[in-house]
Enzyme design. Sequence first.
Site, PDB file in Angstrom:
ATOM      1  N   GLY B  71       0.801  -1.211   0.000  1.00 23.85           N
ATOM      2  CA  GLY B  71       0.000   0.000   0.000  1.00 23.85           C
ATOM      3  C   GLY B  71       0.840   1.270   0.000  1.00 23.85           C
ATOM      4  N   ASN B 152      -7.839   3.581   9.215  1.00 23.97           N
ATOM      5  CA  ASN B 152      -7.202   2.401   9.780  1.00 23.97           C
ATOM      6  C   ASN B 152      -7.351   2.293  11.289  1.00 23.97           C
ATOM      7  OD1 ASN B 152      -5.513   4.747   9.326  1.00 23.97           O
ATOM      8  ND2 ASN B 152      -3.877   3.621  10.318  1.00 23.97           N
ATOM      9  N   GLN B 180      -7.434  -0.498   3.993  1.00 23.10           N
ATOM     10  CA  GLN B 180      -8.247  -1.135   5.040  1.00 23.10           C
ATOM     11  C   GLN B 180      -9.573  -1.658   4.501  1.00 23.10           C
ATOM     12  OE1 GLN B 180      -7.457  -1.778   8.213  1.00 23.10           O
ATOM     13  NE2 GLN B 180      -5.445  -0.812   8.089  1.00 23.10           N
ATOM     14  N   SER B 200      -3.356  -3.415  -0.304  1.00 24.00           N
ATOM     15  CA  SER B 200      -2.264  -4.186   0.274  1.00 24.00           C
ATOM     16  C   SER B 200      -2.767  -5.591   0.599  1.00 24.00           C
ATOM     17  CB  SER B 200      -1.794  -3.478   1.541  1.00 24.00           C
ATOM     18  OG  SER B 200      -0.780  -4.229   2.149  1.00 24.00           O
ATOM     19  N   HIS B 202      -1.767  -8.080   2.543  1.00 24.89           N
ATOM     20  CA  HIS B 202      -1.754  -8.704   3.871  1.00 24.89           C
ATOM     21  C   HIS B 202      -2.881  -8.228   4.775  1.00 24.89           C
ATOM     22  CE1 HIS B 202       0.164  -5.526   6.515  1.00 24.89           C
ATOM     23  NE2 HIS B 202       0.347  -5.015   5.324  1.00 24.89           N
ATOM     24  N   THR B 238      11.948  -7.706 -11.433  1.00 25.60           N
ATOM     25  CA  THR B 238      11.303  -9.006 -11.645  1.00 25.60           C
ATOM     26  C   THR B 238      10.111  -9.153 -10.708  1.00 25.60           C
ATOM     27  OG1 THR B 238      13.377  -9.978 -12.334  1.00 25.60           O
ATOM     28  CG2 THR B 238      11.677 -11.510 -11.598  1.00 25.60           C
ATOM     29  N   CYS B 326       1.884   1.571  13.327  1.00 21.73           N
ATOM     30  CA  CYS B 326       2.893   2.414  12.681  1.00 21.73           C
ATOM     31  C   CYS B 326       3.305   3.577  13.577  1.00 21.73           C
ATOM     32  CB  CYS B 326       2.377   2.975  11.370  1.00 21.73           C
ATOM     33  SG  CYS B 326       1.783   1.702  10.273  1.00 21.73           S
TER      34      CYS B 326
END
Lengths: 146, 394
Positions: B71, B152, B180, B200, B202, B238, B326
């Site tokens: 993200g 979030n 989120q 994102s 995860h 890659t 964070c």
Amino acid sequence: MAYSAKVMDHFENPRNLGKMDDADGVGEVGNAKCGDIMKIYLKIEDGIISDVKFNTFGCASAIATSSMATELIKGQPVEKALELSNKAVVEALDGLPPAKIHCSVLAEEAVKAAVADYYTKNGIELDPEIFGSCNGSCDHCDHCGE
Amino acid sequence: MKTVYVDNAATTAMCPEAIDAMTECMNGAYGNPSSLHHAGQEAASIIVKAREDIAKCLGAEPNEIYFTSGGTEADNWAIRNSARLGAAKNKNHIITTAFEHHAVLHTLKKLEKEGFEVTYLDVSEDGYVTAEQVEKAIKDETCLVTIMYANNEIGTIQPIKEIGAVCKAKGVLFHTDAVQAVGHVAIDVKEQNIDMLSLSAHKFHGPKGTGAFYCRKGISLVGLMQGGAQERNRRPGTENTPAIAGMAAAMKKACAEIDKNAEYVSALRDKIIDSIVEAVPRTRVNGGRSPRLPGNVSFCFEGIEGESLLLYLDLKGICGSSGSACTSGSLDPSHVLLALGLPHEIAHGSLRISLCEYNTEEEADYIIEELPKVVKRLRDMSPVWERIMKEENE
């Protein structure tokens, strides 16, 4: 940021936690805005700290440093308690994360504030060399960006 | 001790479908997707399929999806590219909110230093901004509006479609950080007038370190880095084929089960909120109750501090969060809670519980049983609480 096992032990099982109705000296330092306040109660007999209690609003390290500080001064002469440095508290806890060192400073100041209260109540003059610092004001400290 | 993991807004456990897709890819499709031989082309076809699946979940076209490291990269890319386009037309004004994620806020702070002007819209005390606010803030120089889909920390869902409509009418690009929201609430980028979107993997049971950037066809897009021709010359390096395969598998599953999950998870959420508010005096629920992310519970408990609350809960096996992970390590209370107008001393006592469909009714009951005890333990030792009680009794 991880805490030492000693910090976690004092956080989990704080020593000398509580209040005291008949304290001979009470000191409160810190600021809720900054996120930590410590209050220390002293019982003093014949110049010796016979009992000590604390209450703390704050993070795990604030609770652990209060707990450790009370343990270090309990049973000591009052003059000895005034020699307690934040470094000694940090060392006794096997270290603190850098961002949490201010908690140990607060613990040192809480002890000084409680002794100052005891001295004032008993007409003993405060030595500005020892008591010149905080006593509850956040002016000297910039940890919360004020 | 049993682990009750309720920090799903920080990250989620991977779903079996994503793990299978990744291991299959790592075992079999190890070729470089840029190689012309069949081993490479096998990997390339996994990426083609993943792009199609992800586009479909968002109502986008496959060639509007770019794979990123997550993200944060997508947010940086969206904002930087829009600023570049704006600067070329002497448009140097950007609109956002005061409670964005740091991936957005810090990118904008950097642009301010480079000469951009940023308007930070005020957030209402229950955690929303309106399309009217956006409309009023747009001026001739505005090149971008970037507003998060859902917050979030407090879970409030913003009126994205309406904001997008305002931007469309005014000819201003609109980006939303939907990290989120994706996989938890239904999103259709066309129908909701979204020009750019960050996601994102995860956060919806996919792997960490991978994400995607949706950029509407017709927007000139230049890469952040220089290198090979991957991602249609816009994102060199890659491709992380296993992570991309895992992300697509997780997203497909999340989107297929979105209504069922939302119903189940929001019932757990409401049960926890209602029970704790009833059991614990002087508790504040942060953010409006609706529209709100299905899994977000956010409290402030007066008279205590969030980190000690978090760690006492951890000792009981409960993994929550105090505000945003964070911001931990910082001593200031969360900028999100301050943006709601909460005083510092109350914002310090915050707790976020973020649920997902893996959480059970029993886990919710365990939280409802243990949380009030932990709050009481901390209040009993708090000089701030002592004062609050004294004032209450006077």
